[in-house]
Design a protein around this motif. Structure first.
Motif, PDB file in Angstrom:
ATOM      1  N   ALA A 134     -21.398 -12.880  -9.309  1.00 12.10           N
ATOM      2  CA  ALA A 134     -22.763 -13.108  -9.777  1.00 12.10           C
ATOM      3  C   ALA A 134     -23.758 -12.421  -8.860  1.00 12.10           C
ATOM      4  N   GLY A 135     -23.532 -12.480  -7.555  1.00 15.60           N
ATOM      5  CA  GLY A 135     -24.418 -11.829  -6.613  1.00 15.60           C
ATOM      6  C   GLY A 135     -24.437 -10.321  -6.778  1.00 15.60           C
ATOM      7  N   LEU A 136     -23.285  -9.743  -7.154  1.00 11.73           N
ATOM      8  CA  LEU A 136     -23.236  -8.309  -7.429  1.00 11.73           C
ATOM      9  C   LEU A 136     -23.875  -7.978  -8.773  1.00 11.73           C
ATOM     10  N   HIS A 137     -23.760  -8.900  -9.710  1.00 10.11           N
ATOM     11  CA  HIS A 137     -24.289  -8.683 -11.060  1.00 10.11           C
ATOM     12  C   HIS A 137     -25.807  -8.598 -11.050  1.00 10.11           C
ATOM     13  N   ALA A 138     -26.455  -9.421 -10.229  1.00 13.87           N
ATOM     14  CA  ALA A 138     -27.915  -9.423 -10.170  1.00 13.87           C
ATOM     15  C   ALA A 138     -28.364  -9.941  -8.808  1.00 13.87           C
ATOM     16  N   ASP A 139     -29.409  -9.329  -8.287  1.00  9.60           N
ATOM     17  CA  ASP A 139     -29.949  -9.776  -6.993  1.00  9.60           C
ATOM     18  C   ASP A 139     -30.524 -11.185  -7.147  1.00  9.60           C
ATOM     19  N   ASP A 140     -30.245 -12.026  -6.147  1.00  4.18           N
ATOM     20  CA  ASP A 140     -30.774 -13.394  -6.132  1.00  4.18           C
ATOM     21  C   ASP A 140     -30.439 -14.136  -7.425  1.00  4.18           C
ATOM     22  N   TYR A 141     -29.197 -13.967  -7.878  1.00  4.61           N
ATOM     23  CA  TYR A 141     -28.758 -14.578  -9.136  1.00  4.61           C
ATOM     24  C   TYR A 141     -28.929 -16.097  -9.075  1.00  4.61           C
ATOM     25  N   GLU A 142     -29.489 -16.664 -10.124  1.00  2.00           N
ATOM     26  CA  GLU A 142     -29.613 -18.116 -10.241  1.00  2.00           C
ATOM     27  C   GLU A 142     -28.840 -18.580 -11.466  1.00  2.00           C
ATOM     28  N   GLY A 143     -27.993 -19.565 -11.272  1.00  2.00           N
ATOM     29  CA  GLY A 143     -27.233 -20.099 -12.391  1.00  2.00           C
ATOM     30  C   GLY A 143     -26.499 -21.362 -11.997  1.00  2.00           C
ATOM     31  N   HIS A 159      -3.424 -21.506 -12.163  1.00  2.00           N
ATOM     32  CA  HIS A 159      -2.616 -20.279 -12.093  1.00  2.00           C
ATOM     33  C   HIS A 159      -3.168 -19.167 -12.975  1.00  2.00           C
ATOM     34  N   ALA A 160      -4.299 -19.402 -13.633  1.00  2.00           N
ATOM     35  CA  ALA A 160      -4.996 -18.344 -14.362  1.00  2.00           C
ATOM     36  C   ALA A 160      -5.986 -17.721 -13.383  1.00  2.00           C
ATOM     37  N   VAL A 161      -5.568 -16.663 -12.717  1.00  2.00           N
ATOM     38  CA  VAL A 161      -6.309 -16.117 -11.572  1.00  2.00           C
ATOM     39  C   VAL A 161      -7.443 -15.218 -12.063  1.00  2.00           C
ATOM     40  N   PRO A 162      -8.687 -15.546 -11.727  1.00  2.00           N
ATOM     41  CA  PRO A 162      -9.819 -14.707 -12.175  1.00  2.00           C
ATOM     42  C   PRO A 162      -9.893 -13.414 -11.375  1.00  2.00           C
ATOM     43  N   ALA A 163     -10.243 -12.332 -12.060  1.00  2.00           N
ATOM     44  CA  ALA A 163     -10.360 -11.032 -11.395  1.00  2.00           C
ATOM     45  C   ALA A 163     -11.560 -11.039 -10.447  1.00  2.00           C
ATOM     46  N   PHE A 164     -11.385 -10.358  -9.326  1.00  2.00           N
ATOM     47  CA  PHE A 164     -12.447 -10.235  -8.327  1.00  2.00           C
ATOM     48  C   PHE A 164     -12.988  -8.811  -8.346  1.00  2.00           C
ATOM     49  N   PRO A 165     -14.282  -8.571  -8.218  1.00  2.00           N
ATOM     50  CA  PRO A 165     -15.360  -9.558  -8.121  1.00  2.00           C
ATOM     51  C   PRO A 165     -16.091  -9.685  -9.458  1.00  2.00           C
ATOM     52  N   THR A 166     -15.765 -10.688 -10.228  1.00  2.00           N
ATOM     53  CA  THR A 166     -16.426 -10.954 -11.503  1.00  2.00           C
ATOM     54  C   THR A 166     -17.017 -12.360 -11.490  1.00  2.00           C
ATOM     55  N   MET A 167     -17.909 -12.604 -12.428  1.00  2.00           N
ATOM     56  CA  MET A 167     -18.478 -13.950 -12.519  1.00  2.00           C
ATOM     57  C   MET A 167     -17.431 -14.964 -12.975  1.00  2.00           C
ATOM     58  N   SER A 168     -16.308 -14.489 -13.549  1.00  2.00           N
ATOM     59  CA  SER A 168     -15.253 -15.409 -13.973  1.00  2.00           C
ATOM     60  C   SER A 168     -14.623 -16.151 -12.802  1.00  2.00           C
ATOM     61  N   GLU A 169     -14.911 -15.708 -11.592  1.00  2.00           N
ATOM     62  CA  GLU A 169     -14.426 -16.421 -10.414  1.00  2.00           C
ATOM     63  C   GLU A 169     -15.004 -17.838 -10.342  1.00  2.00           C
ATOM     64  N   ILE A 170     -15.995 -18.104 -11.171  1.00  2.00           N
ATOM     65  CA  ILE A 170     -16.523 -19.471 -11.254  1.00  2.00           C
ATOM     66  C   ILE A 170     -15.419 -20.462 -11.588  1.00  2.00           C
TER      67      ILE A 170
END
Length: 475
Positions: free
Chosen positions: A398-407, A452-463
């Motif tokens: 999320a931080g890479l997706h947008a500066d100062d990301y809020e969510g 065991h469903a490992v989210p890809a890095f660095p994506t917001m799916s890491e949530i």
């Protein structure tokens, strides 16, 4: 008078009716669709498509402005005329001729005109030139006529020619100021759109914005609208009038008044069943149609009448209506050869996901993506729950997706079964996170397996990793 016979008659050529007819036709039935307006229905011409066409340009601009380096390249305001022209392109200038080849290719007949039931498996269609076409169904009739905007009984409101969502999404001239009565999805999205298009927007929401969702969703959208210059206020209109200057003036129960060039009513929906001939089969014209999970209308002898989409009031969302349409078309065809066919839960013949497992995206700023139950709804339904919250802005992607990301993200867990009952994401571009949540909720995937469903890095799916870690280990 012309008389024609088909296996299935579908009233309504929106996406729901098209799916009913398509799936029944693929299974071997001969089908006809009756439509009084445009083939493609509200979704294509007055709802989903034009509203998102209006919302996407400001969203794209905002996405660039949230990223350093791109921000400096986006310096001008929106080109409103270009936004409206792009919207016109996506609705084909309200011309449905491009939809007709699909019907022909699918082998589905079309009768244009106003259709109404005229007895058991019988529909009478009055065409534009006054001709009456009588249609007889060998097996079933499916009502897929959708819903209309509900105009509340507020003194003076009808006299000022209020907008409904149809008027807002087909706007030609953006009003200088717009008052929106209501606090649901239409209110949130149209407030977002018209603020971006340059209107001075006031939202009058009796219980606040998006009050049926997790509280932080409505709070985030309200905060953003206010930061963009909109006014969001609580209150109930008690009178509406037009001033000597031509403005609409809305009087609230608090004594406050709200002036605006135009008023948009976004207070709910009403079924499009008036003058549909339901009384000819023992039902009441103007009512919502109650159905079972196979979309068969209850209370009709012989079980030949079906209703899919908004008109049955289960879930007023296009994607859920299309889902119902697929189920209805399949079960109608199955029962044509085996009348006693049962619709088993989670099979092709039942709409099983229309109560606790509904996905939805609100294309406001920020976006709100939800599936399943809120924390309050889960508790009310009797589940023993645990609520897991996480700051979406703290996720690397999320931080890479947008500066100062809020969510923000929330997962509601059924503690007895160890599965997610509901998930809510709020933030920029969270719509694309929703389907993974939908699979988890609908599939009732154990959280121990989701680990065991490992989210890809660095994506917001890491949530997902962060939510599961928080569930396992606490704060």
């Amino acid at each position: 008078m012309t008389e024609l016979q088909y296996d299935l008659i579908v009233l309504g050529a929106g996406p729901v009716g098209e799916n009913v007819a398509d799936y029944a036709t693929k299974a071997g039935l001969k089908c006809v669709i009756v439509e009084n307006e445009l083939v493609g229905g509200d979704c294509s011409f007055w709802a989903c498509i034009p509203s998102k066409a209006l919302l996407r340009p400001p969203s794209a601009r905002d996405a660039a402005q949230r990223v350093g380096g791109a921000r400096e390249a986006v310096t001008g305001p929106l080109d409103v005329s270009a936004v409206l022209a792009r919207r016109d392109y996506f609705v084909s200038d309200w011309d449905d001729s491009s939809s007709l080849p699909w019907l022909e290719g699918a082998g589905i007949d079309l009768v244009r005109g106003r259709g109404r039931l005229a007895g058991v498996r019988r529909v009478e269609v009055t065409t534009g030139n006054g001709e009456v076409v009588v249609l007889e169904a060998r097996h079933a009739v499916a009502v897929c006529t959708g819903s209309d905007a509900l105009i509340p009984n507020i003194p003076g409101l009808a006299d000022v020619d209020p907008w409904t969502s149809r008027d807002a999404t087909s706007v030609k001239d953006v009003p200088a100021s717009l008052a929106i009565i209501g606090g649901g999805v239409v209110a949130a999205e149209m407030a977002t759109a018209f603020v971006a298009l340059g209107s001075e927007v006031t939202v009058i929401a009796r219980s606040g914005l998006l009050s049926g969702l997790e509280e932080f969703a409505g709070d985030a959208v309200t905060k953003r609208l206010r930061s963009d210059g909109a006014t969001v206020m609580h209150g109930s209109p008690v009178n509406v009038s037009r001033s000597g200057t031509g403005d609409v003036v809305i009087e609230l129960d608090s004594g406050e008044t709200v002036p605006a060039s135009q008023v948009l009513v976004a207070t709910g929906r009403t079924p499009r069943t008036k003058d549909l001939g339901l009384d000819s089969v023992g039902l009441t014209d103007g009512d919502w149609l109650s159905v079972d999970d196979s979309l068969r209308v209850q209370g009709v002898e012989g079980g030949w009448l079906y209703a899919a989409g908004d008109v049955n009031h289960r879930v007023l969302l296009t994607h859920q209506g299309k889902y119902q349409g697929r189920a209805a078309g399949t079960v109608i065809a199955a029962r044509a050869t085996a009348p006693e066919t049962e619709a088993e839960p989670w099979g092709d013949l039942a709409a099983s996901a229309d109560s606790e497992r509904v996905p939805s995206v609100i294309f406001s700023e920020p976006q709100v993506a939800t599936v399943g139950l809120t924390a309050a709804a889960a508790t009310q339904a009797g589940y023993r729950t645990r609520v897991v919250d996480y700051d979406l802005g703290a996720v690397s992607g999320a931080g890479l997706h947008a500066d100062d990301y809020e969510g923000h993200a929330r997962m509601v867990v059924d503690e007895d079964r160890g599965v997610a009952l509901g998930v809510t994401f709020v933030g920029a571009d969270v719509a694309e996170l929703l389907h993974a949540a939908t699979i988890a909720v609908v599939g009732e995937v154990p959280l121990s397996r989701l680990w065991h469903a490992v989210p890809a890095f660095p994506t917001m799916s890491e949530i997902w990793l962060r939510l599961l870690e928080t569930y396992r280990f606490g704060e």
